[in-house]
Design an enzyme around this catalytic site. Sequence first.
Site, PDB file in Angstrom:
ATOM      1  N   SER A 147       0.842  -1.195   0.000  1.00  0.00           N
ATOM      2  CA  SER A 147       0.000   0.000   0.000  1.00  0.00           C
ATOM      3  C   SER A 147       0.874   1.240   0.000  1.00  0.00           C
ATOM      4  O   SER A 147       2.009   1.218   0.519  1.00  0.00           O
ATOM      5  CB  SER A 147      -0.910   0.016   1.241  1.00  0.00           C
ATOM      6  OG  SER A 147      -1.564   1.271   1.381  1.00  0.00           O
ATOM      7  N   TYR A 160      -1.938  -0.364  10.272  1.00  0.00           N
ATOM      8  CA  TYR A 160      -2.083  -0.741   8.861  1.00  0.00           C
ATOM      9  C   TYR A 160      -0.854  -0.309   8.074  1.00  0.00           C
ATOM     10  O   TYR A 160      -0.282  -1.092   7.296  1.00  0.00           O
ATOM     11  CB  TYR A 160      -3.345  -0.112   8.268  1.00  0.00           C
ATOM     12  CG  TYR A 160      -3.551  -0.414   6.806  1.00  0.00           C
ATOM     13  CD1 TYR A 160      -4.121  -1.614   6.397  1.00  0.00           C
ATOM     14  CD2 TYR A 160      -3.167   0.507   5.823  1.00  0.00           C
ATOM     15  CE1 TYR A 160      -4.298  -1.904   5.048  1.00  0.00           C
ATOM     16  CE2 TYR A 160      -3.341   0.230   4.477  1.00  0.00           C
ATOM     17  CZ  TYR A 160      -3.902  -0.976   4.093  1.00  0.00           C
ATOM     18  OH  TYR A 160      -4.071  -1.257   2.750  1.00  0.00           O
ATOM     19  N   LYS A 164       1.939  -2.728   6.154  1.00  0.00           N
ATOM     20  CA  LYS A 164       2.231  -2.638   4.724  1.00  0.00           C
ATOM     21  C   LYS A 164       3.670  -2.209   4.458  1.00  0.00           C
ATOM     22  O   LYS A 164       4.268  -2.604   3.444  1.00  0.00           O
ATOM     23  CB  LYS A 164       1.246  -1.675   4.060  1.00  0.00           C
ATOM     24  CG  LYS A 164      -0.190  -2.200   4.027  1.00  0.00           C
ATOM     25  CD  LYS A 164      -0.300  -3.524   3.288  1.00  0.00           C
ATOM     26  CE  LYS A 164      -1.736  -3.976   3.103  1.00  0.00           C
ATOM     27  NZ  LYS A 164      -1.844  -5.231   2.323  1.00  0.00           N
ATOM     28  N   THR A 198     -12.835  -0.080  -3.197  1.00  0.00           N
ATOM     29  CA  THR A 198     -13.419  -1.410  -3.043  1.00  0.00           C
ATOM     30  C   THR A 198     -14.444  -1.463  -1.907  1.00  0.00           C
ATOM     31  O   THR A 198     -15.094  -2.477  -1.713  1.00  0.00           O
ATOM     32  CB  THR A 198     -12.333  -2.444  -2.724  1.00  0.00           C
ATOM     33  OG1 THR A 198     -11.691  -2.073  -1.497  1.00  0.00           O
ATOM     34  CG2 THR A 198     -11.312  -2.520  -3.846  1.00  0.00           C
TER      35      THR A 198
END
Length: 274
Positions: A147, A160, A164, A198
């Site tokens: 990411s 997060y 990543k 998404t």
Amino acid sequence: MTSTVRGARILITGASRGMGRLFAERAAAEGAAALALWGRDADALAEVAASIARPGLRVRTDVVDLEDLDGLDAAAEAVLADLGGLDVLVNNAGVITGNRYYWELEPGAVSHTLRVNTLAPMHLVSRLLPAMLAEPGRAKCILNVASAAGIVPNPRMSVYAASKAAMLSWSDTLRLELEQAGHHHVSVTTFSPSYVATGMFSGTRPVALTPVLTPERAVDRAWRGMLAGRAHVVTPAMVLVARAARGALPTRAWDRLARTFGVHRSMDGFAGRH
């Protein structure tokens, strides 16, 4: 080594929806011989499998909890036994647990994010890579979805981002190790997109000059980069600019620039997928 999907045996994690489903559709359309689709929703996986069914394509679905390493081992062994090996691995599955500051997160949420986003892909590669190395006659591909958060720090997504960043560093180092060891038939591509529409990042604020990617656009960039053997695919272009600016500027100057472009407030309204 340029790769082709035709006749390939492919495993995709997080295949029940979003980018994972699109990766599966792309593989089927380009002539894969066998697909192993992993996810947590059996019904959703079955629906994806039915939608991509075509003559000459074998599709198996496996309900796999990526936090359960014993279960992951068993599932990986079953895939290798059933398909007779593997040509392409797409480590697509990922989670984000919320938009709180780090000290507000529950310890369980921290470990969950790290296990799914970082430890599980690393563990899965350790189980599958020996079989890929043992077949030097055919090009193999590993696509690891990281990411832009692993490149550009952003408040309210510290764990997060850390997961990543670790994924990116491990993935690129694995690429170098394979090259150094002479395993030139196995390529490793790391994909670092900004926000992708998404539903996973529902509610995020747009960052100036950095459009939210459609899942179709993101998958297309990642897929083509993987088949071309590219080391790192970063999109959109402003992420590359941000990476260069962060490296060139003093830290506080970069912080001011990131705030001006809205990076540091982009997670304020995050709702995620419900």
